[in-house]
Motif scaffolding. Sequence first.
Motif, mmCIF file in Angstrom:
data_model
loop_
_atom_site.group_PDB
_atom_site.id
_atom_site.type_symbol
_atom_site.label_atom_id
_atom_site.label_comp_id
_atom_site.label_asym_id
_atom_site.label_seq_id
_atom_site.Cartn_x
_atom_site.Cartn_y
_atom_site.Cartn_z
ATOM 1 N N ARG A 106 0.656 -1.028 -0.082
ATOM 2 C CA ARG A 106 0.168 0.026 0.086
ATOM 3 C C ARG A 106 1.238 1.630 0.016
ATOM 4 O O ARG A 106 1.968 1.183 0.028
ATOM 5 N N ALA A 107 0.388 2.184 -0.655
ATOM 6 C CA ALA A 107 0.494 3.660 -0.818
ATOM 7 C C ALA A 107 -0.546 4.278 -0.338
ATOM 8 O O ALA A 107 -1.647 4.267 -0.983
ATOM 9 N N THR A 108 0.118 5.831 -0.250
ATOM 10 C CA THR A 108 -0.741 6.745 0.224
ATOM 11 C C THR A 108 -1.234 8.265 -0.496
ATOM 12 O O THR A 108 -2.196 8.897 0.216
ATOM 13 N N THR A 109 0.099 7.671 -0.606
ATOM 14 C CA THR A 109 0.157 9.324 -1.525
ATOM 15 C C THR A 109 0.981 8.813 -3.372
ATOM 16 O O THR A 109 1.904 7.437 -3.414
ATOM 17 N N GLY A 110 0.621 9.828 -4.119
ATOM 18 C CA GLY A 110 1.516 9.661 -5.442
ATOM 19 C C GLY A 110 2.594 9.476 -5.295
ATOM 20 O O GLY A 110 3.638 8.357 -5.935
ATOM 21 N N ASP A 111 3.285 10.328 -4.906
ATOM 22 C CA ASP A 111 5.159 10.153 -4.138
ATOM 23 C C ASP A 111 5.824 8.984 -3.863
ATOM 24 O O ASP A 111 5.934 7.988 -4.436
ATOM 25 N N GLU A 112 5.091 8.261 -2.623
ATOM 26 C CA GLU A 112 4.929 7.377 -2.478
ATOM 27 C C GLU A 112 4.755 6.295 -3.692
ATOM 28 O O GLU A 112 5.821 4.804 -3.230
ATOM 29 N N ALA A 113 3.617 6.256 -4.334
ATOM 30 C CA ALA A 113 3.613 4.656 -5.541
ATOM 31 C C ALA A 113 4.271 4.892 -6.439
ATOM 32 O O ALA A 113 5.575 4.165 -6.149
ATOM 33 N N LEU A 114 5.017 6.217 -6.554
ATOM 34 C CA LEU A 114 6.273 5.857 -8.003
ATOM 35 C C LEU A 114 7.258 5.366 -7.093
ATOM 36 O O LEU A 114 8.783 4.985 -7.591
ATOM 37 N N LYS A 115 7.556 6.116 -5.848
ATOM 38 C CA LYS A 115 8.736 5.007 -5.190
ATOM 39 C C LYS A 115 9.004 3.217 -5.190
ATOM 40 O O LYS A 115 9.648 2.920 -5.629
ATOM 41 N N GLN A 116 7.615 3.188 -4.817
ATOM 42 C CA GLN A 116 7.488 1.889 -5.237
ATOM 43 C C GLN A 116 7.549 0.688 -6.140
ATOM 44 O O GLN A 116 8.222 0.260 -6.446
ATOM 45 N N VAL A 117 6.830 1.277 -7.419
ATOM 46 C CA VAL A 117 7.609 0.856 -8.613
ATOM 47 C C VAL A 117 8.283 1.068 -9.380
ATOM 48 O O VAL A 117 8.687 0.028 -10.414
ATOM 49 N N LEU A 118 8.955 2.231 -9.425
ATOM 50 C CA LEU A 118 10.836 2.264 -9.943
ATOM 51 C C LEU A 118 11.321 1.185 -9.259
ATOM 52 O O LEU A 118 12.575 1.084 -9.557
ATOM 53 N N ARG A 119 11.433 1.080 -7.800
ATOM 54 C CA ARG A 119 11.734 -0.039 -7.218
ATOM 55 C C ARG A 119 11.512 -1.554 -7.869
ATOM 56 O O ARG A 119 12.342 -2.319 -7.296
#
Length: 177
Positions: free
Chosen positions: A33-46
Amino acid sequence: MPSDAKILIVDDHEDTLYALESALAPLGYQLSRATTGDEALKQVLRGKVGLLLLDVRMPGVSGLDVVRYMRRVEQTQHIPVVLLTGFGPDQELTSTAFGLGVADLVMKPIDPWALRTKVRYLYDAHRRHRALEQEVRELRALVKGQPETREPVLPHPEPRVPPQRDTFGARPAQDRT
């Protein structure tokens, strides 16, 4: 796609995250899970995300902004995205979302059965696609290692298949006599 790829659920409301996790739990996939777009991008880029369930309207980086960025980066451009919205049908949102290559746009409140069906299909199709891409890369590497010949590298499994022609309509050299 790594075998441990997860489904990333992104929403700025904790209750929505919990509801989505509960709806998807029976599938047995790894969820994050992620609660922000920034957090989502970081996880996707991993690189360990196989599917993204993404709220459209969030403070800061919106869901559409996340998708726009993902589609510009080679390693993330093929990750399937399901956008979630609670603001009802919107023609502009729909055309923008599908123009960005979003797999689906789902209205809240979400039907858990329908969501599980979509997620299972998209996640499994993406996983099969990635496995095929890996197999193609491996076969290309094998072919590159073979000496240059005019014969096919792999024989056709059916021995009764006629010889291949060099160009459309031309007969093979042995037939031209």
